[in-house]
Design an enzyme around this catalytic site. Structure first.
Site, mmCIF file in Angstrom:
data_model
loop_
_atom_site.group_PDB
_atom_site.id
_atom_site.type_symbol
_atom_site.label_atom_id
_atom_site.label_comp_id
_atom_site.label_asym_id
_atom_site.label_seq_id
_atom_site.Cartn_x
_atom_site.Cartn_y
_atom_site.Cartn_z
ATOM 1 N N ARG A 16 6.283 -21.580 49.142
ATOM 2 C CA ARG A 16 4.671 -22.406 48.021
ATOM 3 C C ARG A 16 4.282 -23.427 49.048
ATOM 4 O O ARG A 16 3.942 -24.236 50.312
ATOM 5 C CB ARG A 16 5.755 -23.635 47.316
ATOM 6 C CG ARG A 16 5.298 -24.470 45.994
ATOM 7 C CD ARG A 16 5.626 -25.440 45.677
ATOM 8 N NE ARG A 16 5.099 -26.641 44.759
ATOM 9 C CZ ARG A 16 5.154 -26.897 44.232
ATOM 10 N NH1 ARG A 16 5.868 -26.199 42.663
ATOM 11 N NH2 ARG A 16 4.710 -27.237 43.523
ATOM 12 N N ASP A 52 13.228 -31.375 45.788
ATOM 13 C CA ASP A 52 13.347 -30.461 47.061
ATOM 14 C C ASP A 52 14.105 -29.633 47.384
ATOM 15 O O ASP A 52 14.985 -30.151 48.652
ATOM 16 C CB ASP A 52 11.708 -30.580 47.890
ATOM 17 C CG ASP A 52 11.253 -29.318 48.446
ATOM 18 O OD1 ASP A 52 12.481 -29.011 49.573
ATOM 19 O OD2 ASP A 52 10.513 -29.110 48.454
ATOM 20 N N THR A 102 -1.680 -24.737 45.868
ATOM 21 C CA THR A 102 -1.635 -23.892 44.356
ATOM 22 C C THR A 102 -0.827 -23.789 43.937
ATOM 23 O O THR A 102 -0.351 -23.193 42.890
ATOM 24 C CB THR A 102 -2.161 -22.452 45.086
ATOM 25 O OG1 THR A 102 -0.872 -21.635 45.721
ATOM 26 C CG2 THR A 102 -3.453 -22.738 45.830
ATOM 27 N N ASP A 150 13.966 -29.502 51.177
ATOM 28 C CA ASP A 150 14.614 -30.378 51.973
ATOM 29 C C ASP A 150 16.290 -30.847 51.362
ATOM 30 O O ASP A 150 16.580 -31.143 53.131
ATOM 31 C CB ASP A 150 13.343 -31.611 51.487
ATOM 32 C CG ASP A 150 12.060 -31.510 51.562
ATOM 33 O OD1 ASP A 150 11.818 -30.414 52.578
ATOM 34 O OD2 ASP A 150 11.701 -32.273 51.053
#
Length: 122
Positions: free
Chosen positions: A19, A114, A23, A117
């Site tokens: 990602r 996340d 954006t 992560d």
């Protein structure tokens, strides 16, 4: 892996997308999707947020001849589900949880944090 234990005869292929935080668009960094002509393909992605990554992988599988594509995820946002269903009406989505929404930076709320992560311990 758990997938190999559950489906020992399945051929595993990998797609890597990251990602762009500015954006929220997914960018390819690895494509190990081989010949899927006529195959039943299950695209596994832990979190279906915007539908960008999953959409790119589903499109690539269809370009390469997949007969059927199913998306499996742990957590999904309604916006991502709508994106995938809108682009690919014949694709079934299987998820363990449908969370509330995406926040202003396109993270699932409440979500899990996340996933990358968590996976990598970063």
């Amino acid at each position: 892996s758990a997938v190999e234990q559950l489906c020992p005869d399945a051929e595993l292929m990998f797609a890597g997308l990251a990602r762009d935080e500015a954006t929220a668009e997914a960018q390819w960094y690895m494509d190990r999707i081989g010949d899927v002509s006529g195959a039943f393909v299950v695209v596994l992605d832990p979190m279906l947020a915007t539908g960008g990554s999953v959409g790119k992988v589903v499109a690539r599988c269809m370009e390469r001849g997949a007969a059927t594509v199913v998306v499996g995820c742990i957590v999904a946002a309604p916006e991502g589900v709508a994106e995938v269903e809108g682009r690919f009406p014949d694709v079934r989505i299987v998820t363990a949880a449908l969370d509330s929404h995406l926040n202003d930076v396109k993270y699932i709320i409440p979500g899990l944090g996340d996933f990358g992560d968590r996976w990598c311990g970063t």
